[in-house]
Scaffold this motif. Sequence first.
Motif, PDB file in Angstrom:
ATOM      1  N   PHE A 290       0.819  -1.203   0.000  1.00  0.00           N
ATOM      2  CA  PHE A 290       0.000   0.000   0.000  1.00  0.00           C
ATOM      3  C   PHE A 290       0.859   1.261   0.000  1.00  0.00           C
ATOM      4  O   PHE A 290       1.905   1.321   0.649  1.00  0.00           O
ATOM      5  N   LEU A 291       0.394   2.262  -0.733  1.00  0.00           N
ATOM      6  CA  LEU A 291       0.833   3.638  -0.553  1.00  0.00           C
ATOM      7  C   LEU A 291      -0.348   4.391   0.040  1.00  0.00           C
ATOM      8  O   LEU A 291      -1.508   4.096  -0.279  1.00  0.00           O
ATOM      9  N   VAL A 292      -0.064   5.355   0.907  1.00  0.00           N
ATOM     10  CA  VAL A 292      -1.142   6.062   1.608  1.00  0.00           C
ATOM     11  C   VAL A 292      -1.077   7.556   1.288  1.00  0.00           C
ATOM     12  O   VAL A 292      -0.353   7.978   0.385  1.00  0.00           O
ATOM     13  N   GLU A 293      -1.830   8.361   2.024  1.00  0.00           N
ATOM     14  CA  GLU A 293      -1.982   9.777   1.696  1.00  0.00           C
ATOM     15  C   GLU A 293      -0.650  10.507   1.623  1.00  0.00           C
ATOM     16  O   GLU A 293      -0.468  11.390   0.780  1.00  0.00           O
ATOM     17  N   GLU A 294       0.280  10.139   2.467  1.00  0.00           N
ATOM     18  CA  GLU A 294       1.585  10.814   2.449  1.00  0.00           C
ATOM     19  C   GLU A 294       2.363  10.553   1.160  1.00  0.00           C
ATOM     20  O   GLU A 294       3.352  11.235   0.866  1.00  0.00           O
ATOM     21  N   VAL A 330      -8.165  -6.730   2.276  1.00  0.00           N
ATOM     22  CA  VAL A 330      -6.976  -7.575   2.184  1.00  0.00           C
ATOM     23  C   VAL A 330      -7.366  -9.053   2.194  1.00  0.00           C
ATOM     24  O   VAL A 330      -6.768  -9.871   1.479  1.00  0.00           O
ATOM     25  N   GLN A 331      -8.378  -9.410   2.981  1.00  0.00           N
ATOM     26  CA  GLN A 331      -8.799 -10.813   3.045  1.00  0.00           C
ATOM     27  C   GLN A 331      -9.243 -11.317   1.673  1.00  0.00           C
ATOM     28  O   GLN A 331      -8.952 -12.452   1.280  1.00  0.00           O
ATOM     29  N   SER A 401       1.849  -4.302   4.506  1.00  0.00           N
ATOM     30  CA  SER A 401       1.675  -2.848   4.498  1.00  0.00           C
ATOM     31  C   SER A 401       0.341  -2.446   5.136  1.00  0.00           C
ATOM     32  O   SER A 401       0.248  -1.383   5.757  1.00  0.00           O
ATOM     33  N   ALA A 402      -0.676  -3.290   5.021  1.00  0.00           N
ATOM     34  CA  ALA A 402      -1.948  -3.013   5.699  1.00  0.00           C
ATOM     35  C   ALA A 402      -1.767  -3.067   7.219  1.00  0.00           C
ATOM     36  O   ALA A 402      -2.324  -2.243   7.955  1.00  0.00           O
ATOM     37  N   PHE A 410      -7.291  -3.311  12.327  1.00  0.00           N
ATOM     38  CA  PHE A 410      -7.189  -4.724  12.679  1.00  0.00           C
ATOM     39  C   PHE A 410      -7.448  -4.913  14.171  1.00  0.00           C
ATOM     40  O   PHE A 410      -8.179  -5.824  14.593  1.00  0.00           O
ATOM     41  N   GLU A 411      -6.833  -4.061  14.980  1.00  0.00           N
ATOM     42  CA  GLU A 411      -6.994  -4.185  16.430  1.00  0.00           C
ATOM     43  C   GLU A 411      -8.431  -3.922  16.859  1.00  0.00           C
ATOM     44  O   GLU A 411      -8.942  -4.587  17.768  1.00  0.00           O
ATOM     45  N   LYS A 412      -9.084  -2.979  16.214  1.00  0.00           N
ATOM     46  CA  LYS A 412     -10.474  -2.671  16.555  1.00  0.00           C
ATOM     47  C   LYS A 412     -11.382  -3.867  16.260  1.00  0.00           C
ATOM     48  O   LYS A 412     -12.303  -4.168  17.033  1.00  0.00           O
TER      49      LYS A 412
END
Length: 422
Positions: A290-294, A330-331, A401-402, A410-412
């Motif tokens: 993944f690439l993100v907003e940054e 991702v799954q 990357s996720a 994931f933790e939530k």
Amino acid sequence: MEKPLTQHIREDKRPLSLKEYEQVGGYEAVRKVMKGMSPKSVQDLVKESNLRGRGGAGFATGLKWSFVPMDAPKPKYLIANADEMEPGTFKDRILLESTPHQLIEGMILSAYAIQADQSFVFLRWAYKTAAHAINKAIHEAYDAGYLGKNILGSGYDLDMHLHTGVGRYMCGEETALLNSLEGKRATPRAKPPFPQISGLFGKPTIVNNVETLCCIPHIVNKGAAWFQGLSLTKDAGTKIFGISGKVKKPGAWELPMGITMRELIDEYGGGMQDGVKFRGALPGGASVDFLVEEHLDVKLDYTNVAAAGSRLGTGTLIILDDKTCPVGFVQNMEHFFAQESCGFCTPCREGLPWVAKILASIDEGKGREEDLRLLDFHTTYLGPGNTFCALAPGAMAPLQSALKYFKDDFEKHVHDQKCPWK
């Protein structure tokens, strides 16, 4: 803005006939080469152009050709990899359906450069429209003397065949493709020997992507400096970039190598759909990080995307938005990769289904704390150097990357025992 690959594609996408292709300069490169360019001069021209493979790896095309022993006895083989089963990728389909003669001309030139006398288009089984267009174009090229014996009086011979695969993602890996073409199970081969030395039926073989091959006629006609000048960065040429996901105008466009992800999404994709925000993107199909907003202003080429921690791959973005669950996102991909594993090596055969089951459990609200540690474990032990080929390491790229960028999600899932998006 020059668009050599797509400039003659019609709005209705009907393929150009041989006569129509010749009217816009088609086969001029073949005539130029057959009149006096040596195989080595074609190789040197492509090397100088800095054309890198458009199938995902980005390996230097001319350098790859140079590994073929020119004095090896024939047959030698040139194969167009038109399998295109990378999720989110549809760039080659456009070229196959709309400009089949461009591919055939590129294959003739590439085969001449390595002195191959046999060539194959290895096509994804589901591309029925493309199969019809290519088959017709091959017959037209034979009738016109561009294929067969003594092409244009040059003394050079080349036969071309269309082969439709059975539909396995693994066939995108060139040695698995060769096994499939030989009628064997599509499993990758050990390297060395490399296909350039011992490929199809044990003979020297080059496998190139469709988009890569379509660049060759334009390089021969207009030169290496022209091709380099098409790009905004050192990675030369144009690229067919694509977008899928919740943008206003998903699609594909031929653009200069080196445009930014922000430009691609906002100017060509029309921006994100109303009510959703950008969270991340896989910049080159499913098997990249993944690439993100940054990273929105990262230049989309092989060098700069790698420096940002991902790979350009096929150049087709899969967008993740803020209304889509990253765990489920991702799954879905890991389920695909688990299905497409050839089963040859244990880490991939056993590890990918395990990863898919863990992610499904988390997505269904049944995740445990230890599941996150198990996923981290798999991203390491299914990573580069631990499997026979690159399928499993590619599958781990979006997952690792996720876990880096969307770990809170994931933790939530685990802590709340439910998916917040359901």
